[in-house]
Design a protein around this motif. Sequence first.
Motif, PDB file in Angstrom:
ATOM      1  N   ARG A 187      -1.958  18.508  -4.445  1.00 20.24           N
ATOM      2  CA  ARG A 187      -1.972  17.997  -3.160  1.00 20.24           C
ATOM      3  C   ARG A 187      -2.530  16.594  -2.876  1.00 20.24           C
ATOM      4  NH1 ARG A 187      -5.178  23.312  -0.576  1.00 20.24           N
ATOM      5  NH2 ARG A 187      -3.384  24.890  -0.427  1.00 20.24           N
ATOM      6  N   TYR A 188      -1.880  15.971  -2.257  1.00 27.37           N
ATOM      7  CA  TYR A 188      -2.180  14.590  -2.048  1.00 27.37           C
ATOM      8  C   TYR A 188      -2.519  14.074  -0.579  1.00 27.37           C
ATOM      9  CZ  TYR A 188      -0.257  14.053  -6.722  1.00 27.37           C
ATOM     10  OH  TYR A 188      -0.006  14.074  -8.079  1.00 27.37           O
ATOM     11  N   TRP A 189      -3.115  13.049  -0.455  1.00 25.47           N
ATOM     12  CA  TRP A 189      -2.930  12.227   0.843  1.00 25.47           C
ATOM     13  C   TRP A 189      -2.104  11.130   0.549  1.00 25.47           C
ATOM     14  CZ3 TRP A 189      -8.505  12.911  -0.386  1.00 25.47           C
ATOM     15  CH2 TRP A 189      -9.183  13.810   0.300  1.00 25.47           C
ATOM     16  N   GLY A 190      -1.280  10.545   1.696  1.00 28.00           N
ATOM     17  CA  GLY A 190      -0.664   9.343   1.479  1.00 28.00           C
ATOM     18  C   GLY A 190      -0.188   8.911   2.755  1.00 28.00           C
ATOM     19  N   ASN A 191       0.451   7.771   2.692  1.00 31.74           N
ATOM     20  CA  ASN A 191       1.099   6.915   4.023  1.00 31.74           C
ATOM     21  C   ASN A 191       2.295   7.396   4.109  1.00 31.74           C
ATOM     22  OD1 ASN A 191      -1.478   5.711   4.470  1.00 31.74           O
ATOM     23  ND2 ASN A 191      -0.697   3.669   3.281  1.00 31.74           N
ATOM     24  N   PHE A 192       2.818   7.527   5.279  1.00 33.90           N
ATOM     25  CA  PHE A 192       3.924   8.091   5.695  1.00 33.90           C
ATOM     26  C   PHE A 192       4.999   7.111   6.823  1.00 33.90           C
ATOM     27  CE2 PHE A 192       7.039  10.981   8.236  1.00 33.90           C
ATOM     28  CZ  PHE A 192       7.846  11.263   7.294  1.00 33.90           C
ATOM     29  N   SER A 193       5.842   6.764   6.460  1.00 33.64           N
ATOM     30  CA  SER A 193       6.587   5.707   7.401  1.00 33.64           C
ATOM     31  C   SER A 193       8.102   5.877   7.417  1.00 33.64           C
ATOM     32  CB  SER A 193       6.431   4.295   7.094  1.00 33.64           C
ATOM     33  OG  SER A 193       6.788   4.096   5.834  1.00 33.64           O
ATOM     34  N   GLU A 194       8.740   5.587   8.481  1.00 33.56           N
ATOM     35  CA  GLU A 194      10.360   5.861   8.643  1.00 33.56           C
ATOM     36  C   GLU A 194      10.766   4.318   8.852  1.00 33.56           C
ATOM     37  OE1 GLU A 194      13.744   8.083  11.178  1.00 33.56           O
ATOM     38  OE2 GLU A 194      11.660   8.524  11.268  1.00 33.56           O
ATOM     39  N   ALA A 195      11.881   3.857   7.948  1.00 34.97           N
ATOM     40  CA  ALA A 195      12.328   2.656   8.428  1.00 34.97           C
ATOM     41  C   ALA A 195      13.556   2.545   9.456  1.00 34.97           C
ATOM     42  CB  ALA A 195      13.251   2.125   7.064  1.00 34.97           C
ATOM     43  N   LYS A 196      13.989   1.504   9.874  1.00 37.95           N
ATOM     44  CA  LYS A 196      14.969   1.492  10.865  1.00 37.95           C
ATOM     45  C   LYS A 196      16.335   2.202  10.395  1.00 37.95           C
ATOM     46  CE  LYS A 196      13.519  -3.070  12.829  1.00 37.95           C
ATOM     47  NZ  LYS A 196      13.872  -4.327  13.200  1.00 37.95           N
ATOM     48  N   ASP A 197      16.707   2.208   9.200  1.00 40.30           N
ATOM     49  CA  ASP A 197      17.812   2.966   8.811  1.00 40.30           C
ATOM     50  C   ASP A 197      17.419   4.456   8.474  1.00 40.30           C
ATOM     51  OD1 ASP A 197      16.343   2.774   6.566  1.00 40.30           O
ATOM     52  OD2 ASP A 197      17.571   1.599   5.501  1.00 40.30           O
ATOM     53  N   LEU A 224      13.061   7.880   5.186  1.00 41.42           N
ATOM     54  CA  LEU A 224      11.608   8.117   5.074  1.00 41.42           C
ATOM     55  C   LEU A 224      10.733   7.715   3.795  1.00 41.42           C
ATOM     56  CD1 LEU A 224      11.882  11.707   6.318  1.00 41.42           C
ATOM     57  CD2 LEU A 224      11.509   9.704   7.848  1.00 41.42           C
ATOM     58  N   THR A 225       9.734   7.442   3.723  1.00 39.10           N
ATOM     59  CA  THR A 225       9.004   6.488   2.845  1.00 39.10           C
ATOM     60  C   THR A 225       7.688   6.989   2.639  1.00 39.10           C
ATOM     61  OG1 THR A 225      10.324   4.482   2.906  1.00 39.10           O
ATOM     62  CG2 THR A 225       8.278   4.575   1.427  1.00 39.10           C
ATOM     63  N   ILE A 226       7.165   7.459   1.479  1.00 39.03           N
ATOM     64  CA  ILE A 226       5.713   8.049   1.245  1.00 39.03           C
ATOM     65  C   ILE A 226       5.169   7.078   0.259  1.00 39.03           C
ATOM     66  CG2 ILE A 226       4.203   9.823   0.211  1.00 39.03           C
ATOM     67  CD1 ILE A 226       6.291  11.649   1.342  1.00 39.03           C
ATOM     68  N   SER A 227       3.953   6.450   0.462  1.00 41.11           N
ATOM     69  CA  SER A 227       3.540   5.289  -0.377  1.00 41.11           C
ATOM     70  C   SER A 227       1.917   5.626  -0.577  1.00 41.11           C
ATOM     71  CB  SER A 227       3.618   3.802   0.187  1.00 41.11           C
ATOM     72  OG  SER A 227       3.088   3.979   1.408  1.00 41.11           O
ATOM     73  N   ASN A 228       1.322   5.011  -1.533  1.00 40.46           N
ATOM     74  CA  ASN A 228      -0.170   5.090  -1.668  1.00 40.46           C
ATOM     75  C   ASN A 228      -0.601   6.410  -1.601  1.00 40.46           C
ATOM     76  OD1 ASN A 228      -2.783   3.906  -2.165  1.00 40.46           O
ATOM     77  ND2 ASN A 228      -3.088   3.616   0.155  1.00 40.46           N
ATOM     78  N   LEU A 229      -0.075   7.278  -2.563  1.00 36.42           N
ATOM     79  CA  LEU A 229      -0.258   8.753  -3.027  1.00 36.42           C
ATOM     80  C   LEU A 229      -1.798   8.624  -3.640  1.00 36.42           C
ATOM     81  CD1 LEU A 229       2.921  10.393  -4.096  1.00 36.42           C
ATOM     82  CD2 LEU A 229       1.539  10.844  -2.043  1.00 36.42           C
ATOM     83  N   LYS A 230      -2.749   9.532  -2.994  1.00 35.80           N
ATOM     84  CA  LYS A 230      -3.937   9.598  -3.563  1.00 35.80           C
ATOM     85  C   LYS A 230      -4.283  11.138  -3.766  1.00 35.80           C
ATOM     86  CE  LYS A 230      -5.577   5.430  -2.784  1.00 35.80           C
ATOM     87  NZ  LYS A 230      -6.145   4.459  -3.972  1.00 35.80           N
ATOM     88  N   LYS A 231      -4.432  11.595  -4.892  1.00 36.74           N
ATOM     89  CA  LYS A 231      -4.642  13.061  -5.304  1.00 36.74           C
ATOM     90  C   LYS A 231      -5.979  13.493  -4.616  1.00 36.74           C
ATOM     91  CE  LYS A 231      -4.251  16.564  -8.870  1.00 36.74           C
ATOM     92  NZ  LYS A 231      -3.981  16.748 -10.430  1.00 36.74           N
ATOM     93  N   LYS A 232      -5.930  14.709  -3.826  1.00 35.40           N
ATOM     94  CA  LYS A 232      -7.018  15.267  -3.386  1.00 35.40           C
ATOM     95  C   LYS A 232      -7.716  15.654  -4.388  1.00 35.40           C
ATOM     96  CE  LYS A 232      -4.802  16.656   1.072  1.00 35.40           C
ATOM     97  NZ  LYS A 232      -4.521  18.015   1.811  1.00 35.40           N
ATOM     98  N   PRO A 233      -9.556  15.868  -4.397  1.00 34.02           N
ATOM     99  CA  PRO A 233     -10.338  16.382  -5.232  1.00 34.02           C
ATOM    100  C   PRO A 233      -9.820  17.797  -5.461  1.00 34.02           C
ATOM    101  CG  PRO A 233     -11.182  16.058  -3.364  1.00 34.02           C
ATOM    102  CD  PRO A 233     -10.025  15.201  -2.894  1.00 34.02           C
TER     103      PRO A 233
END
Length: 240
Positions: free
Chosen positions: A59-69, A72-81
Amino acid sequence: MRSLRALTKAFAQSSHHYNASLPISIDVLEPVGFRRYRLKVGHKEMTTKSMKPLHKGERYWGNFSEAKDGILTISNLKKKPLLMQFDSAFTPVDSFDFLAPFLEAKEPSMVLKNWLLEALANCEDKAKFHTLSSMLLALHEGIVHLPLSIDSRLLLLQWRENQNLNEPLVDFYLAYDNLGAVKGVINLEENHILLECLFERTALFLTHQIPNAPFQCDIKTKENLSLLWEGVNGLLDIKG
């Protein structure tokens, strides 16, 4: 404990005002090919690439975004404790209102101790018994440890009051599915709170949520944040 009340209120508001600008909870369901994984992102399932090796069940936290095309991109994954990798380590409650008696009490540890002893006496579920026992063990070590499940979302709140009367400080750790982790120090004498966030997005959200808070607040980001109490032994017992 006005500072913690205001902060948990801000976390509660994130449940109702969630958007893609906030970090999101990510579960790794399974690998499906070279650097491709099937993930549960929030309440949806999707397949995406990850340069970072992922393993089933993590399980992680992360940033989620969608480009104009539409990509879907997930970035900066941080594993939960480790503690937040297991639902069984958390006890279900109806709402954030459950926290009020502990945050408003003059002696939160005594209120929690009495609640735990009563809950343990009436507990018939093995997993819940281990969770309640871990909370009591943490309390014995001077830490209020509240692992809660609210509307199927995990909230972890921990705090420890400094025993040095010359330093009226409260250390705390707070983590939530929608916002990641936040760690901080409250100076009760100076009415000041220092916050460290895992994500810039979380720092920005909290900055907007507490501009009129009855205390001074400094917010910054940090790469890693450690829990005040890990509770590893209890987790091992649960899995056994």
